[in-house]
Design a protein around this motif. Structure first.
Motif, short mmCIF file in Angstrom:
data_model
loop_
_atom_site.label_atom_id
_atom_site.label_comp_id
_atom_site.label_asym_id
_atom_site.label_seq_id
_atom_site.Cartn_x
_atom_site.Cartn_y
_atom_site.Cartn_z
N GLY A 89 0.83 -1.09 0.01
CA GLY A 89 -0.05 -0.05 0.03
C GLY A 89 0.95 1.29 0.02
N VAL A 90 0.21 2.42 -0.58
CA VAL A 90 0.98 3.62 -0.51
C VAL A 90 -0.14 4.81 -0.29
CG1 VAL A 90 2.74 2.91 -2.01
CG2 VAL A 90 0.67 4.03 -3.08
N TRP A 91 0.39 5.87 0.34
CA TRP A 91 -0.23 7.07 0.51
C TRP A 91 -0.31 7.86 -0.59
CZ3 TRP A 91 -3.52 7.23 4.81
CH2 TRP A 91 -3.06 6.31 5.98
N LEU A 92 -1.43 8.35 -1.24
CA LEU A 92 -1.70 9.23 -2.42
C LEU A 92 -2.07 10.36 -2.14
CD1 LEU A 92 -2.93 6.75 -5.05
CD2 LEU A 92 -0.43 7.35 -4.63
N GLN A 93 -1.60 11.68 -2.37
CA GLN A 93 -2.03 12.88 -2.24
C GLN A 93 -3.06 13.25 -3.55
OE1 GLN A 93 1.49 14.96 -1.50
NE2 GLN A 93 1.36 14.45 0.58
N LEU A 94 -4.35 12.97 -3.42
CA LEU A 94 -5.33 13.17 -4.55
C LEU A 94 -5.87 14.63 -4.47
CD1 LEU A 94 -7.08 9.70 -4.47
CD2 LEU A 94 -5.09 10.44 -5.89
N THR A 95 -6.11 15.09 -5.83
CA THR A 95 -6.94 16.27 -5.98
C THR A 95 -8.26 15.94 -5.53
OG1 THR A 95 -7.28 16.03 -7.98
CG2 THR A 95 -5.40 17.36 -7.47
N GLN A 96 -9.10 17.06 -5.30
CA GLN A 96 -10.51 16.74 -5.00
C GLN A 96 -11.11 16.11 -6.43
OE1 GLN A 96 -12.37 17.08 -2.17
NE2 GLN A 96 -13.87 15.82 -3.15
N GLU A 97 -10.77 16.62 -7.65
CA GLU A 97 -11.31 15.87 -8.78
C GLU A 97 -10.69 14.56 -9.04
OE1 GLU A 97 -10.32 16.51 -13.39
OE2 GLU A 97 -9.86 18.14 -12.54
N ASN B 273 -13.07 12.46 -6.64
CA ASN B 273 -14.31 12.25 -7.23
C ASN B 273 -14.47 11.17 -8.25
OD1 ASN B 273 -15.33 14.19 -5.48
ND2 ASN B 273 -15.35 16.07 -7.04
N ARG B 274 -13.38 11.09 -9.19
CA ARG B 274 -13.51 10.14 -10.33
C ARG B 274 -13.29 8.70 -9.50
NH1 ARG B 274 -9.32 13.07 -13.84
NH2 ARG B 274 -8.11 11.32 -13.55
N LEU B 275 -12.67 8.68 -8.71
CA LEU B 275 -12.33 7.42 -8.08
C LEU B 275 -13.73 6.88 -7.22
CD1 LEU B 275 -8.72 7.43 -6.34
CD2 LEU B 275 -9.59 5.94 -8.34
N LYS B 276 -14.61 7.76 -6.85
CA LYS B 276 -15.91 7.50 -6.04
C LYS B 276 -17.02 7.05 -7.40
CE LYS B 276 -17.34 9.39 -2.75
NZ LYS B 276 -17.47 10.08 -1.38
N VAL B 277 -16.78 7.22 -8.49
CA VAL B 277 -17.66 6.65 -9.27
C VAL B 277 -17.17 5.30 -10.08
CG1 VAL B 277 -18.41 7.34 -11.86
CG2 VAL B 277 -18.02 9.19 -10.04
N PRO B 278 -18.12 4.51 -9.77
CA PRO B 278 -17.79 3.07 -10.33
C PRO B 278 -17.82 3.24 -12.04
CG PRO B 278 -20.04 3.14 -9.37
CD PRO B 278 -19.43 4.48 -9.27
N ARG B 279 -16.95 2.16 -12.47
CA ARG B 279 -16.83 2.00 -13.97
C ARG B 279 -17.46 0.39 -14.37
NH1 ARG B 279 -12.54 4.77 -17.60
NH2 ARG B 279 -12.99 6.77 -17.04
#
Length: 71
Positions: A54-62, A65-71
Motif C-alpha cells: 500500500g501507498v499513501w496518495l495525495q489526490l486532488t478533489q477531482e 471524485n473520479r475514484l468514487k464513480v464506479p465504472r
C-alpha cells in the motif's frame, strides 16, 4: 489491481484500476505519492515484486471524485 480506500482505511472506493505493468504503477505513485526517501521507493518495489502493499496518495478533489464513480 489497485484498490483505493477512504480515510478510515476500511471503506473501499468503488473504482479499481488494473495495470499490466509495474512501471505504470510507479509512474502514478511518482505523480501523486509522497516518496521523499530511498526506503519508501524500495518498499514500493518490494510490494510490486510480491504483488501486494500500500501507498499513501495525495489526490486532488477531482481525482478523488473520479475514484468514487464506479465504472
Amino acid at each position: 489491481m489497485c484498490q483505493f480506500l477512504e480515510e478510515d482505511l476500511k471503506t473501499p472506493l468503488p473504482r479499481r484500476l488494473y495495470f499490466r505493468s509495474p512501471e505504470k504503477i510507479r509512474m502514478i505513485v511518482e505523480k501523486v505519492g509522497n516518496f521523499a526517501d530511498l526506503q519508501n521507493r524500495q518498499s514500493l518495489d518490494y510490494g510490486l515484486e510480491i504483488g501486494r502493499g500500500g501507498v499513501w496518495l495525495q489526490l486532488t478533489q477531482e481525482q478523488y471524485n473520479r475514484l468514487k464513480v464506479p465504472r
